[in-house]
Enzyme design. Sequence first.
Site, PDB file in Angstrom:
ATOM      1  N   LEU A   1      -1.273 -10.138   2.849  1.00 22.26           N
ATOM      2  CA  LEU A   1      -1.489 -11.739   3.414  1.00 22.26           C
ATOM      3  C   LEU A   1      -1.423 -11.517   4.899  1.00 22.26           C
ATOM      4  O   LEU A   1      -1.138 -12.611   6.389  1.00 22.26           O
ATOM      5  CB  LEU A   1      -0.686 -12.884   3.180  1.00 22.26           C
ATOM      6  CG  LEU A   1      -0.935 -13.341   1.826  1.00 22.26           C
ATOM      7  CD1 LEU A   1       0.727 -13.473   1.424  1.00 22.26           C
ATOM      8  CD2 LEU A   1      -1.961 -13.879   2.004  1.00 22.26           C
ATOM      9  N   GLY A   2      -0.054 -10.327   5.486  1.00 21.25           N
ATOM     10  CA  GLY A   2      -0.258 -10.511   7.047  1.00 21.25           C
ATOM     11  C   GLY A   2       0.184  -8.915   7.070  1.00 21.25           C
ATOM     12  O   GLY A   2       0.537  -8.262   5.853  1.00 21.25           O
TER      13      GLY A   2
ATOM     14  N   GLU B   1       4.130  -4.429   5.967  1.00 21.07           N
ATOM     15  CA  GLU B   1       2.311  -5.754   5.231  1.00 21.07           C
ATOM     16  C   GLU B   1       3.713  -7.339   4.310  1.00 21.07           C
ATOM     17  O   GLU B   1       4.853  -6.814   3.312  1.00 21.07           O
ATOM     18  CB  GLU B   1       1.936  -4.679   4.120  1.00 21.07           C
ATOM     19  CG  GLU B   1       1.769  -3.827   5.465  1.00 21.07           C
ATOM     20  CD  GLU B   1       0.424  -3.303   5.086  1.00 21.07           C
ATOM     21  OE1 GLU B   1      -1.099  -2.674   5.641  1.00 21.07           O
ATOM     22  OE2 GLU B   1       0.560  -2.949   3.370  1.00 21.07           O
ATOM     23  N   VAL B   2       3.159  -7.306   4.333  1.00 23.24           N
ATOM     24  CA  VAL B   2       2.889  -8.947   3.394  1.00 23.24           C
ATOM     25  C   VAL B   2       2.179  -9.244   2.233  1.00 23.24           C
ATOM     26  O   VAL B   2       1.088  -8.813   2.671  1.00 23.24           O
ATOM     27  CB  VAL B   2       3.940 -10.315   3.235  1.00 23.24           C
ATOM     28  CG1 VAL B   2       3.568 -11.703   2.863  1.00 23.24           C
ATOM     29  CG2 VAL B   2       4.992 -10.202   4.896  1.00 23.24           C
TER      30      VAL B   2
ATOM     31  N   ASP C   1      17.579 -14.256  13.054  1.00 24.37           N
ATOM     32  CA  ASP C   1      16.525 -13.687  13.464  1.00 24.37           C
ATOM     33  C   ASP C   1      15.161 -14.320  13.148  1.00 24.37           C
ATOM     34  O   ASP C   1      13.707 -14.831  12.608  1.00 24.37           O
ATOM     35  CB  ASP C   1      15.538 -12.132  13.178  1.00 24.37           C
ATOM     36  CG  ASP C   1      14.310 -12.030  13.353  1.00 24.37           C
ATOM     37  OD1 ASP C   1      13.864 -12.758  14.875  1.00 24.37           O
ATOM     38  OD2 ASP C   1      13.126 -11.158  12.650  1.00 24.37           O
TER      39      ASP C   1
ATOM     40  N   GLY D   1       2.939  -6.530   9.681  1.00 21.58           N
ATOM     41  CA  GLY D   1       3.856  -6.430  10.939  1.00 21.58           C
ATOM     42  C   GLY D   1       5.154  -5.566  11.506  1.00 21.58           C
ATOM     43  O   GLY D   1       4.492  -4.321  11.085  1.00 21.58           O
ATOM     44  N   GLN D   2       5.445  -5.460  12.385  1.00 17.88           N
ATOM     45  CA  GLN D   2       6.197  -4.246  12.684  1.00 17.88           C
ATOM     46  C   GLN D   2       7.110  -3.219  11.525  1.00 17.88           C
ATOM     47  O   GLN D   2       7.128  -1.833  11.586  1.00 17.88           O
ATOM     48  CB  GLN D   2       6.953  -4.113  13.963  1.00 17.88           C
ATOM     49  CG  GLN D   2       8.364  -5.265  13.952  1.00 17.88           C
ATOM     50  CD  GLN D   2       8.723  -5.580  14.872  1.00 17.88           C
ATOM     51  OE1 GLN D   2       8.231  -5.277  15.885  1.00 17.88           O
ATOM     52  NE2 GLN D   2       9.536  -5.911  14.847  1.00 17.88           N
ATOM     53  N   PHE D   3       6.794  -3.549  10.493  1.00 19.73           N
ATOM     54  CA  PHE D   3       8.029  -2.873   9.941  1.00 19.73           C
ATOM     55  C   PHE D   3       7.372  -3.070   8.172  1.00 19.73           C
ATOM     56  O   PHE D   3       7.825  -2.397   7.316  1.00 19.73           O
ATOM     57  CB  PHE D   3       9.897  -3.921   9.541  1.00 19.73           C
ATOM     58  CG  PHE D   3      11.048  -4.147  10.469  1.00 19.73           C
ATOM     59  CD1 PHE D   3      10.694  -3.247  11.865  1.00 19.73           C
ATOM     60  CD2 PHE D   3      11.146  -5.430  11.418  1.00 19.73           C
ATOM     61  CE1 PHE D   3      11.689  -3.042  12.773  1.00 19.73           C
ATOM     62  CE2 PHE D   3      11.290  -5.407  12.288  1.00 19.73           C
ATOM     63  CZ  PHE D   3      11.740  -4.066  13.572  1.00 19.73           C
TER      64      PHE D   3
END
Length: 505
Positions: free
Chosen positions: A246-247, A253-254, A359, A249-251
């Site tokens: 799905l996406g 995946e989803v 956050d 990021g810096q840390f």
Amino acid sequence: MGSCCSSQDGDGNGKATAGSTVDSHELSQSVKGKIKQPEPKPKPPPQVPPAQDVKYPIYVGKYDYDSRTDDDLSFKKGDLMYIISTDEGDWWFARSKDTAGKEGYIPSNYVAEYKSLDAEEWFLGKIKRVEAEKMLNQSFNQVGSFLIRDSETTPGDFSLSVKDQDRVRHYRVRRLEDGSLFVTRRSTFQILHELVDHYKIETDGLCCKLLYPCLQAEKPQTAGLLRQANEEWEIEKTQIKLLRRLGAGQFGEVWEGLWNGTTSVAVKTLKPGTMSVEEFLQEASIMKRLRHPKLIQLYAVCTKEEPIYIVTELMKYGSLLEYLRGEDGVLKIEQLVDVAAQVASGMSYLEQQNYIHRDLAARNILVGEHGICKVADFGLARVIDEEIYEAHTGAKFPIKWTAPEAAMYNRFTIKSDVWSFGVVLYEIITYGRFPYPGMTNPEVLEKIQQNYRMPCPANCPKQFHDIMLDCWREDPASRPTFETLQWQLEEFFNSEGYRDPDAIH
């Protein structure tokens, strides 16, 4: 998601009725044997001969439930069950009354006592007027849809909310000294079922007849994926099938995933070294106890080997940030304010639990069907390795969302979350625009210390911008609570109050 459906509501003659939803999407059970099952727990309560079922209370299904493990009992809305044991807390051991005495565990919040008020699909209990209006205003609820809820001001009384042609109307259901109920004094009733039956037939001072019980946009959350999840929520990666990314990021995946071959989930995979497993498990044990309709529920974790998996409920439309920037996110001002109110509701719960998000941003809010929004990733920022965070972002925190006392002195409190919420309001009202446009992180910190605050965006109501400015007060103690923010946003458009037929006729 499933298609819109409706059913006959209770008629007071003992027929089983229950709540309806339009979100009936749950993947059907498939090839369980090919996927490793959870570790077996002690056997269910001893078998009880059906002849003794008369001893056990009868409950009725309020929603459809498809079994997720071999220990579960599937049932449909309206099915009757004997409740054999409630010893497992949120999961009860039940025997079907109608399907050859099948047994298994069921989520307790999916059923209600047979013939009780809670079993009626038109009775919603303790919900606010604004929630009733939002539910009835959903497009799948027709004119004449209605619900009854507990009075917000008078214990023991009720409120009747009805969808009219142009708005939702509210009526007080009051009591006389003898306990009888009335909307108008010329018509009194001993029980709510009689009142509902009467107004199904004639308006008698209401805006219209009571035609359809209010449909709900989603089923309630279950307490975890399965009954053992309260104690044993470390699961094997073999139980998770990753279906679609799905996406990223810096840390990590989803992914959209499938647990146990039965249940759709979201899976966040964390890059190796992102955080200490021990610290994460400590924080996650707290996160898992936080349950609210506007918070993403943490289901399970896989920490025995990297990458760490964080398994949560799945939201169809992904992050609020991408939703606002996409075609689906072309929302009217009323919808934008509602999104903000939902986020404030989830944060108000965290506030009550003395829990800090750290956050809060549109990227960490997820969107589901029918405009439902939920806060995600609460608490994760606390256990992210700061050196890794700094290497990826150039700063320890996402500066443009972070309160000055948190960015400069590491003073994170619920009031620093309130500051971040003000930035979320900016993101919402600008359809995902990046805050402090054209400014670097150091410039933002410097300007904020000089009392600079972002000006009112184009097409933003002044009242909405005023709420942002309240969130950005320099003194954290002077910032509003999330409870106050929720109230302000829910009441942003003051609709007509109670409509009293006695005063009209």
